[in-house]
Design an enzyme around this catalytic site. Structure first.
Site, PDB file in Angstrom:
ATOM      1  N   GLY A  16      60.147  54.591  48.477  1.00 54.91           N
ATOM      2  CA  GLY A  16      58.706  54.569  48.762  1.00 54.91           C
ATOM      3  C   GLY A  16      58.235  55.948  49.193  1.00 54.91           C
ATOM      4  O   GLY A  16      57.268  56.091  49.937  1.00 54.91           O
ATOM      5  N   THR A  18      56.622  58.198  47.800  1.00 51.41           N
ATOM      6  CA  THR A  18      55.296  58.684  47.397  1.00 51.41           C
ATOM      7  C   THR A  18      54.189  57.978  48.173  1.00 51.41           C
ATOM      8  O   THR A  18      53.011  58.231  47.938  1.00 51.41           O
ATOM      9  CB  THR A  18      55.041  58.411  45.897  1.00 51.41           C
ATOM     10  OG1 THR A  18      55.107  56.990  45.709  1.00 51.41           O
ATOM     11  CG2 THR A  18      56.061  59.098  45.012  1.00 51.41           C
ATOM     12  N   GLY A  19      54.576  57.088  49.074  1.00 53.90           N
ATOM     13  CA  GLY A  19      53.564  56.278  49.758  1.00 53.90           C
ATOM     14  C   GLY A  19      52.876  57.011  50.889  1.00 53.90           C
ATOM     15  O   GLY A  19      53.200  58.163  51.200  1.00 53.90           O
ATOM     16  N   LEU A  21      53.002  56.556  54.166  1.00 56.04           N
ATOM     17  CA  LEU A  21      53.955  57.000  55.180  1.00 56.04           C
ATOM     18  C   LEU A  21      55.163  57.685  54.537  1.00 56.04           C
ATOM     19  O   LEU A  21      55.671  58.681  55.056  1.00 56.04           O
ATOM     20  CB  LEU A  21      54.434  55.797  56.023  1.00 56.04           C
ATOM     21  CG  LEU A  21      55.394  56.184  57.150  1.00 56.04           C
ATOM     22  CD1 LEU A  21      54.710  57.080  58.181  1.00 56.04           C
ATOM     23  CD2 LEU A  21      55.972  54.951  57.828  1.00 56.04           C
ATOM     24  N   ARG A  41      61.102  55.704  40.836  1.00 54.28           N
ATOM     25  CA  ARG A  41      61.062  54.459  40.053  1.00 54.28           C
ATOM     26  C   ARG A  41      60.385  54.684  38.712  1.00 54.28           C
ATOM     27  O   ARG A  41      59.281  55.242  38.660  1.00 54.28           O
ATOM     28  CB  ARG A  41      60.291  53.379  40.822  1.00 54.28           C
ATOM     29  CG  ARG A  41      60.876  53.090  42.200  1.00 54.28           C
ATOM     30  CD  ARG A  41      60.158  51.957  42.894  1.00 54.28           C
ATOM     31  NE  ARG A  41      58.720  52.098  42.902  1.00 54.28           N
ATOM     32  CZ  ARG A  41      57.880  51.233  42.365  1.00 54.28           C
ATOM     33  NH1 ARG A  41      58.317  50.169  41.736  1.00 54.28           N
ATOM     34  NH2 ARG A  41      56.581  51.436  42.445  1.00 54.28           N
ATOM     35  N   LYS A 144      58.763  40.641  57.585  1.00 55.89           N
ATOM     36  CA  LYS A 144      59.613  41.689  58.176  1.00 55.89           C
ATOM     37  C   LYS A 144      60.783  41.063  58.944  1.00 55.89           C
ATOM     38  O   LYS A 144      61.887  41.607  58.960  1.00 55.89           O
ATOM     39  CB  LYS A 144      58.770  42.623  59.055  1.00 55.89           C
ATOM     40  CG  LYS A 144      57.862  43.539  58.196  1.00 55.89           C
ATOM     41  CD  LYS A 144      56.998  44.508  58.994  1.00 55.89           C
ATOM     42  CE  LYS A 144      56.217  45.430  58.037  1.00 55.89           C
ATOM     43  NZ  LYS A 144      55.310  46.371  58.716  1.00 55.89           N
TER      44      LYS A 144
HETATM   45  P1  NDP Z   1      52.087  52.253  50.525  1.00 59.20           P
HETATM   46  O1  NDP Z   1      51.083  51.201  50.202  1.00 59.20           O
HETATM   47  O2  NDP Z   1      51.616  53.666  50.578  1.00 59.20           O
HETATM   48  O3  NDP Z   1      53.301  52.086  49.505  1.00 59.20           O
HETATM   49  C1  NDP Z   1      54.511  52.734  49.723  1.00 59.20           C
HETATM   50  C2  NDP Z   1      55.400  52.672  48.517  1.00 59.20           C
HETATM   51  O4  NDP Z   1      55.732  51.325  48.182  1.00 59.20           O
HETATM   52  C3  NDP Z   1      54.830  53.179  47.214  1.00 59.20           C
HETATM   53  O5  NDP Z   1      54.721  54.567  47.214  1.00 59.20           O
HETATM   54  C4  NDP Z   1      55.822  52.644  46.221  1.00 59.20           C
HETATM   55  O6  NDP Z   1      56.936  53.516  46.099  1.00 59.20           O
HETATM   56  C5  NDP Z   1      56.324  51.398  46.913  1.00 59.20           C
HETATM   57  N1  NDP Z   1      55.975  50.220  46.091  1.00 59.20           N
HETATM   58  C6  NDP Z   1      54.751  49.675  45.901  1.00 59.20           C
HETATM   59  N2  NDP Z   1      54.851  48.645  45.053  1.00 59.20           N
HETATM   60  C7  NDP Z   1      56.157  48.533  44.727  1.00 59.20           C
HETATM   61  C8  NDP Z   1      56.903  47.665  43.885  1.00 59.20           C
HETATM   62  N3  NDP Z   1      56.331  46.700  43.193  1.00 59.20           N
HETATM   63  N4  NDP Z   1      58.234  47.871  43.780  1.00 59.20           N
HETATM   64  C9  NDP Z   1      58.841  48.845  44.477  1.00 59.20           C
HETATM   65  N5  NDP Z   1      58.184  49.709  45.273  1.00 59.20           N
HETATM   66  C10 NDP Z   1      56.867  49.542  45.386  1.00 59.20           C
HETATM   67  O7  NDP Z   1      52.792  51.870  51.939  1.00 59.20           O
HETATM   68  P2  NDP Z   1      52.380  52.312  53.393  1.00 59.20           P
HETATM   69  O8  NDP Z   1      52.849  53.697  53.661  1.00 59.20           O
HETATM   70  O9  NDP Z   1      50.955  51.959  53.635  1.00 59.20           O
HETATM   71  O10 NDP Z   1      53.251  51.286  54.278  1.00 59.20           O
HETATM   72  C11 NDP Z   1      54.595  51.563  54.661  1.00 59.20           C
HETATM   73  C12 NDP Z   1      54.937  50.720  55.891  1.00 59.20           C
HETATM   74  O11 NDP Z   1      54.074  51.063  56.987  1.00 59.20           O
HETATM   75  C13 NDP Z   1      54.773  49.202  55.695  1.00 59.20           C
HETATM   76  O12 NDP Z   1      55.834  48.516  56.320  1.00 59.20           O
HETATM   77  C14 NDP Z   1      53.477  48.874  56.397  1.00 59.20           C
HETATM   78  O13 NDP Z   1      53.435  47.561  56.904  1.00 59.20           O
HETATM   79  C15 NDP Z   1      53.451  49.902  57.522  1.00 59.20           C
HETATM   80  N6  NDP Z   1      52.073  50.270  57.927  1.00 59.20           N
HETATM   81  C16 NDP Z   1      51.729  50.215  59.245  1.00 59.20           C
HETATM   82  C17 NDP Z   1      50.448  50.552  59.642  1.00 59.20           C
HETATM   83  C18 NDP Z   1      50.086  50.546  61.095  1.00 59.20           C
HETATM   84  O14 NDP Z   1      48.930  50.821  61.455  1.00 59.20           O
HETATM   85  N7  NDP Z   1      51.026  50.289  61.969  1.00 59.20           N
HETATM   86  C19 NDP Z   1      49.420  50.962  58.673  1.00 59.20           C
HETATM   87  C20 NDP Z   1      49.905  51.054  57.324  1.00 59.20           C
HETATM   88  C21 NDP Z   1      51.199  50.708  56.979  1.00 59.20           C
HETATM   89  P3  NDP Z   1      57.209  54.528  44.885  1.00 59.20           P
HETATM   90  O15 NDP Z   1      56.099  54.406  43.940  1.00 59.20           O
HETATM   91  O16 NDP Z   1      57.336  55.835  45.567  1.00 59.20           O
HETATM   92  O17 NDP Z   1      58.498  54.125  44.313  1.00 59.20           O
END
Ligand code: NDP
Length: 318
Positions: A16, A18-19, A21, A41, A144
């Site tokens: 993840g 590229t996400g 976080l 991926r 989780k």
């Molecule tokens: P994102 O929505 O930015 O997604 C992160 C990554 O998930 C993507 O870059 C992608 O990885 C991967 N992903 C998405 N769909 C799929 C799939 N179908 N299969 C495999 N990988 C997939 O995530 P966040 O950064 O927003 O969230 C990360 C964590 O932080 C989560 O656990 C979330 O609950 C938590 N969070 C907490 C917050 C808070 O205020 N405490 C706020 C926001 C998030 P890639 O394309 O790189 O392979």
């Protein structure tokens, strides 16, 4: 308690990467001198922004490892390259939510057998304390916890990071759901606006997370991020903003009952997010407990990290 100096830095796989976080975790891992691997991926296809981000990480020394949740063996192969796995897969319904995909990753880590520590995609409220959370938002905590159970049953060493509120989501909107930019005119207070929450700059979340991966003090524990100056009520956040803009905002408020009534009938993803705001801003779920023996607090373990204080975080919006 000062940070221990580690002689050998673990090799890290970030999933993840590229996400929202995940990209910060990659940056922090490279900055802290870890050999850093990022799962690449094939599903990202022609998403040019993601590809260019991955290439920029490669240029800074990261290794891109092809792999996919749809190809189990590719996960095993990727995991075998490193010592530590950090997953930052999506888990916010308004973006996307794929927390349970990690069950395959847990299986792969168990099969590979070489991982010294796994940090699953958590980074929020401690799900272990949310057994009484409301529907539908409890799905985040329940999922989780399913992943935690699998990790612990597989005997995989872990650290869970409870990062509390991402500053970008909460501070940008002065703690108002659905807003990520602060108004210079008015603000809606949730209840009396006095419930304390904890806000952390996302780059600091990544810094603390990477700091902890080789730290024996957090092995099989939860790392709570509670930077002391960022434990604030909504009113205190608003006051900091008012000081910065030299103006008082018009204030209205929404009672707990009105807030709960307003959630009904919204689409599912919005309901999930608003339930989380309810627990944080009305119930104080982030601050209503002491950290026990099962946890450690990041700013105490790593006092050398100069975390961003909320009054400084707010300056970017002036
Ligand atoms: P994102 O929505 O930015 O997604 C992160 C990554 O998930 C993507 O870059 C992608 O990885 C991967 N992903 C998405 N769909 C799929 C799939 N179908 N299969 C495999 N990988 C997939 O995530 P966040 O950064 O927003 O969230 C990360 C964590 O932080 C989560 O656990 C979330 O609950 C938590 N969070 C907490 C917050 C808070 O205020 N405490 C706020 C926001 C998030 P890639 O394309 O790189 O392979």
């Amino acid at each position: 308690m000062a940070s221990t100096v580690e002689s050998v830095k673990s090799k890290v796989l970030i999933i993840g990467g590229t996400g929202y976080l995940g990209k910060r975790l990659v940056k922090a891992s490279l900055e802290q001198g870890h050999e850093t691997y990022i799962l690449h991926r094939p599903e990202i296809g022609v998403d040019i922004e993601k590809v260019q981000m991955l290439l920029s990480f490669k240029a800074r020394g990261a290794h891109l490892v092809p792999g996919s949740f749809s190809h189990y063996q590719s996960l095993v192969d990727a995991v075998k390259l490193v010592d530590v796995v950090i997953c930052a897969i999506s888990g916010v319904h308004i973006r996307s939510h794929h927390i349970l995909l990690q069950l395959d990753l847990v299986k792969a880590i168990k099969e590979a057998g070489n991982i010294k520590r796994f940090l699953p995609s958590e980074f929020g409220t401690d799900p272990a304390r949310m057994g009484d959370a409301m529907e539908p938002g409890r799905v985040t905590f329940d999922d989780k916890m399913v992943v935690r159970k699998a990790i612990e049953e597989a005997g995989i060493p872990f650290t869970y990071v409870s990062a509390n509120c991402f500053a970008g989501y909460f501070i940008g909107g002065l703690c108002q759901p659905g807003k990520i930019l602060p108004s210079k005119d008015s603000v809606l207070l949730l209840g009396d606006g006095n419930q304390k929450a904890i806000y952390v700059d996302e780059d600091d979340i990544a810094t603390y997370t990477i700091k902890t991966i080789d730290d024996p003090r957090t092995l099989n524990k939860t790392l709570y991020l509670r930077p002391p100056q960022n434990i604030l009520s909504q009113r205190e956040v608003v006051q900091l903003w008012e000081k910065l803009i030299g103006k008082e905002l018009k204030k209205s408020s929404i009672t707990k009952e009105e807030f709960l009534a307003s959630i009904k009938g919204l689409d599912y993803a919005e309901q999930v997010g608003l339930t989380h705001y309810y627990h944080v801003c009305y119930e104080g779920c982030l601050t209503n407990f002491e950290i026990g023996d099962e946890g450690e607090e990041a700013s105490k373990l790593y006092p050398e990290v100069k975390y961003t204080k909320i009054e400084d975080y707010l300056k970017q919006y002036v």
